[in-house]
Enzyme design. Structure first.
Site, PDB file in Angstrom:
ATOM      1  CD  GLU B 172      26.407  16.212   4.449  1.00 23.95           C
ATOM      2  OE1 GLU B 172      25.344  16.589   3.941  1.00 23.95           O
ATOM      3  OE2 GLU B 172      26.775  16.543   5.581  1.00 23.95           O
ATOM      4  CG  ASN B 194      25.056  18.742   0.598  1.00 18.29           C
ATOM      5  OD1 ASN B 194      25.309  19.681   1.320  1.00 18.29           O
ATOM      6  ND2 ASN B 194      25.045  17.494   1.024  1.00 18.29           N
ATOM      7  CD  GLU B 503      27.156  14.887   8.745  1.00 20.95           C
ATOM      8  OE1 GLU B 503      26.016  14.423   8.809  1.00 20.95           O
ATOM      9  OE2 GLU B 503      27.388  16.101   8.511  1.00 20.95           O
ATOM     10  CD  GLU B 509      22.647  14.473   7.863  1.00 20.23           C
ATOM     11  OE1 GLU B 509      22.268  14.982   8.919  1.00 20.23           O
ATOM     12  OE2 GLU B 509      23.458  15.025   7.105  1.00 20.23           O
TER      13      GLU B 509
END
Lengths: 714, 714
Positions: B172, B194, B503, B509
């Site tokens: 991410e 994260n 994802e 998000e």
């Protein structure tokens, strides 16, 4: 279940200046003093008959990633005294009624700055003390991680200890008898090879730990109700002779992860000036919760034989073939593999065991090596090692089941996990259902080798939770569980009486791996059995393993009479006759004791006991008037002298004594035994020789005068 | 499924002196050279249209606790050339037919001293190369543990890369566009926070990695069919510009545990001088096995809304109460807890979503925060964190189910595991059965936070096996799976087409957590999507998060038109309209595109593509003659120029263009869009402005002349 409860609550809300409080056992012989030091450190000490048993010992925890440890700065919010007395009836056990009587002190503590609450609950029994930490729901403590439990057990001197090396993975060691001050020097040599082992300190030992003071006090340290926590070892500060708790860490080195409300397991101290009181203590069960299983009618003690010793001895194999360098379940084609000719668990061979079991009145037959995967089952950190439902081509589950059923014999399932517990949990529902579908209602599980998930050890919180998971699952399926290489028991069988056995110590198998100390079985009841029964698998009649397998030079360090005595002295609701049928057939007169001996008991009388030296126990079988006596003898030849005054007053009995012959020798002449029959009453007294590594067994069957008079009086 | 296979086997058993062999793609543009060095080191290189794409690169493995690594000393036993061509039909996808055509070289190697066999299988496709290692059953290699995979990808220069930091726990991150030589200097700043992250090297990056050479070659490195192995990262030797495989270790630092027969995943290289070929490549799916699911009729693309963005934005909460410092499932009493007044997943509120979904033609509603445990779900390494079957007191599963069913709406289940995968596996059967019992046929799972078993990481072999276990279990229950924070996909959806989403990248998000780069979505199709679809959750219309939650100052770095385009450019069979219903109600004309856009495709045309800058794709909906076009634009305002020649020759269509207004600005004026309607044919050409962070979306619906003539021609 009959329960007589009498609870007296004496509660007083104390001021902050309360620093010390005493609590006595119901018989007043044992008392514990709780005190809070000026620095707010909780502590305790234990006295027995005016002797100090445990000196001033600190209590508390170091936490991980937390500025505020739970070690000092405590004040007493209040304390609560209660008394408790009940009698409960175990599903199986050494007696049909267990008294649970204690005086309790609950100390509610709060830390001054952090306002964290920690309570300590002490229970003082006759000859025993238990205490645990309790963390109630509170604003300032939710999740926390224990870095070190700092519970101390301060010894009063350089006692004699019966110890095994502290280890995160195994308890399969011979016991060392030494002074506490000698532990450090003996540690390296005491760590013998095991398939999984992780020692941690040169003064670290395991519980239950048996100690004897120079003043003749017997002290035993263990824990009860180990649930969602990691195993406690004891690490000795051998300058000050203080043991401190040493918890098994997880893969990252952390100790238990806690969530309020939470309790630790109970830390237990048994103390007496008579070693027999240690064996008779029921503190471990009493500190566990009553049964969670409502209908226990399906839980039944089991006497069994099995396809096992022949593999242990190396005569036959668990594996089916030698074709495979590695097995990949689902890929590996067993149907086209060449049998190695040594596979033990064949349909035909198992039927022979069923026949033997039926002929001699056993309940069940265990079969190991029945399922695919044994060719590379160990040593590879293999994840998908077994599926627990696929038999080898030469083992027909249905045929064996039907055959056994026709003979009135139950089959005992075997689940070796190889320590790969994710794999076991993934298959456990199907595996248990497979058992039920095929008429099995008991399972022996195994955890040989290093644990998967890698980095975890046998005794970490993660694994403790696994064993509990498997136990509760088994209860759901009405399956009795006997877990080997799992965590040593801590009385959880009270709550889950389907836990009918555990290994968790050096069992009989080591007699085929080089042998155990001749007095091993005079120590186990003081140590390993304090937590619950052991599937010790006694009954070896052929002590020379080379007669079973020419490649095996091991010797069973025991006389044959000692092997018989184990059925009485090593209490278990699960008893195996472990030797090969052909060896029993050579000694059918001695084998008769194994056939006769009870496996569930109305009461038990501890006649003689000295750890490392001897144990003599008499037990009355549940549901009959039969008594059985066992004596195991450790270090040197000895005359055991016992009175049979436990027998009913007005009855006559025929006693059959299976004893060492005078020339018996556990090394050179172990099969020299004598069998004698006598008429006995409660006036009878026995003086019986047991050689080193020897012992005797007696069956005492109620008779009538006419029959009894055929025999001379003892 | 229609499969046209043509296999031509050209096998020749070579002598040991074979040192080099070339294999070309069907179109001859791509070719791979395998060679064995004098030291017996296997190696390869790749050419594309006479340009070197991958220089001489070594292949092999370092093993753990093994004297003989699999790196050198190899001889060639033989090699086998084959050709393959088939067309297969995916259950869902960017087109209804996928061609799988390649030339293959299988090199069978044996190590001279150890006699260990290792085969390498190369497949050369048009614009792509894949290879894997294969370890057949053999006498000298059964179980082995990889210490390091030594596969190299040697670059020809200091290319431009679109990279994210190598990490064992997350992908991410925002992409960094830099020269290879700049990675080291940019690493520290690229590692943004994260909830779980473990970086390992200052030149370690993740796959799929997108590269561009100064000569205009586009190169993509990834892997396919990651099964029972750990995730491959790439570590750069930035002196020599050589990437080497860097596998995710387990809790003990070990790489995959292997058992013969075994294959590694495929290592894939896509190469072209046209970036559109990278998007069009199907090598990842083609290197996976065909579907293991026979009846796939229950697998259906899904367009959905959900109770989600309001929690992400901080407007409402997953949790029900603020009463608890910690939750102990089974102990914690929710029924007497005080609701926090912010709980999103209430029966009433979910019904509003159901109404909205039904009104606008959506298929399903996702609900997060429906089940007990959210009060302390994260950050405590909590084992028993959720049970997946117990709803909060204010969420009535049955009532919601019945209501949704009455409106023709499916409910999507949510299973947050918090990374506690033993707990999830223990509950997975009951959880999936609970879904089926309540009419759910799709689940979004989550793996937020550090993994339990502790010490494992999201991308280790242990966890890869877990995700696969959950996927196969879901297939058993006919459940579609969309796993978040799981391993990034590697085409396994071909084999298990119930894996409808993942994802495994920085999703929408993050637009509520501080924002992502404006050109993020022009990179993802070249990187994350190479392995499979992403549940990117597009469709945010309100870019100013403070309007959703005054405490949230985040800004969505995108124009509204860009958000619409994502439904075309970010291919997924699972598409969410992620914003709140009230925000859609403010822009119903733009929302119309989300309502109209297809989610399953007959074919896809890649019209324009440049990583980091722009992507324009046209797709024809399966089962209709509707086309949809999407353009996303990254770095600066740009005119997209595309021909609509993909349309059917003799048809007229009405195109509705949703585009950035001239004054649109992703930061300051993101909601400035225009909607225009035109008559279009296959002769039409479009020139359309997209602003930085902007884009356009077009629906092209077949019409008739009379209707179409109402609109001007494009």
């Amino acid at each position: 279940m009959k329960i007589n409860k009498s609870i007296l609550i004496i509660s007083f809300f104390s001021v902050l200046s309360l620093f010390s409080q005493k609590i006595k056992s119901p018989d007043k012989n044992t008392f514990l003093t709780f005190s809070l030091t000026e620095e707010g450190v909780p502590s305790y000490s234990v006295m027995y008959k005016n002797q100090e048993a445990i000196k001033f010992s600190k209590l508390g925890f170091e936490l991980k990633n937390d500025n505020q440890n739970l070690m000092d700065g405590f004040s007493i919010l209040n304390s609560v005294n209660t008394s408790f007395n009940e009698t409960w009836n175990p599903v199986w056990g050494e007696e049909s009624e267990i008294q649970n009587q204690y005086n309790e002190l609950l100390v509610n503590l709060e830390q001054n700055e952090s306002h964290r609450k920690m309570n300590i609950r002490f229970r003082v029994f006759n000859n025993a003390v238990g205490f645990r930490y309790e963390f109630p729901v509170q604003d300032n403590l939710g999740h926390f991680v224990i870095k070190d439990e700092k519970t101390q057990f301060a010894m009063t001197g350089d006692h004699t200890a019966f110890w095994i090396p502290g280890d995160y993975d195994t308890q399969e060691y011979d016991y060392i008898e030494s002074r506490l001050s000698e532990i450090r020097g003996l540690m390296a040599s005491s760590i013998t090879d095991n398939l999984a082992q992780t020692s941690f300190s040169s003064t670290g030992v395991q519980t239950s730990l048996m100690l004897k003071t120079d003043n003749g006090l017997y002290i035993n340290l263990h824990e009860a109700a180990l649930i969602d926590y990691s195993v406690m070892h004891l690490n000795l500060d051998d300058k000050n002779m203080i043991f401190e708790a040493w918890l098994t860490p997880d893969a990252k080195g952390d100790r238990p992860y806690m969530i309020t409300p939470a309790n630790t397991p109970w830390r237990t101290i048994i103390v007496s000036d008579d070693a027999r009181d240690v064996l008779a203590s029921r503190i471990t069960y009493n500190l566990n919760e009553p049964s969670n299983i409502e209908d226990t009618s399906w839980i039944k003690p089991v006497k069994y034989v099995g396809v096992w010793w022949e593999m242990i001895a190396g005569k036959s194999s668990w594996s089916y073939t030698d074709d495979f360098k590695a097995v990949k379940l689902g890929f590996t084609d067993y149907n086209n593999a060449s049998p190695n000719g040594k596979h033990g668990a064949t349909t035909e061979h198992v039927k022979e065991y069923v026949d033997f079991a039926a002929k001699h009145g056993f309940d069940a037959v265990l079969v190991e090596g029945w399922n695919v995967g044994w060719e590379d089952w160990f040593g590879h950190s293999k994840d998908y090692v077994f599926d627990f439902v696929t038999p080898y081509p030469d083992f027909n589950v249905e045929e064996v089941h039907n055959y056994a059923k026709s003979k009135g014999i139950k089959m005992i399932m075997h689940h070796e996990t190889s320590g790969s517990v994710r794999n076991y949990e993934r298959h456990i529902d199907k595996a248990y259902q497979f058992m039920k579908d095929n008429g099995y209602d008991a399972v022996k599980s195994g955890y040989v080798g290093n644990i998967l998930p890698r980095g975890e050890n046998h005794y970490s919180q993660w694994m403790v939770n696994h064993y509990q998971y498997a136990l509760e699952k088994a209860a759901d399926y009405q399956i009795m569980l006997n877990a080997h290489e799992a965590v040593r028991p801590t009385g959880i069988a009270r709550t889950y009486p389907n836990l009918i056995g555990n290994e968790s110590a050096r069992g009989t198998e080591y007699q085929a791996f080089g042998g155990s100390n001749a007095n091993h079985v005079t120590i186990l009841p003081f140590t390993r059995l304090i937590g619950g029964p052991m599937d010790y698998t006694p009954g070896i009649f052929e002590m020379d393993l080379s007669k079973v397998n020419p490649q095996n030079n091991s010797h069973v360090n025991s006389t044959l009479a000692n092997q018989l005595a184990l059925y009485v002295t090593m209490y278990s609701p699960l008893q195996m006759a472990a030797d090969l049928p052909e060896n029993y057939n050579r000694f059918l007169d001695a084998f008769q004791f194994i056939k006769d001996v009870g496996i569930d008991w109305e009461k038990s009388i501890y006649l003689e006991a000295e750890p490392g030296s001897y144990i003599t126990i008499a037990r009355k079988e549940k549901g009959t008037n039969n008594w059985f006596v066992g004596n195991v003898n450790g270090k040197s030849n000895r005359n055991s002298k016992v009175s049979l005054d436990f027998l009913d007053k007005d009855k006559v009995y025929i006693a059959t004594i299976y004893a060492d012959a005078k020339n018996a020798n556990y090394k050179t002449n172990p099969q020299a035994y004598i069998i004698k029959k006598y008429k006995v009453t409660n006036k009878s007294k026995l003086s019986q020789l047991s050689v080193k590594g020897g012992g005797y067994a007696i069956s005492i069957i109620e008779s009538n005068k006419r029959e009894a008079n055929k025999y001379s009086e003892l």
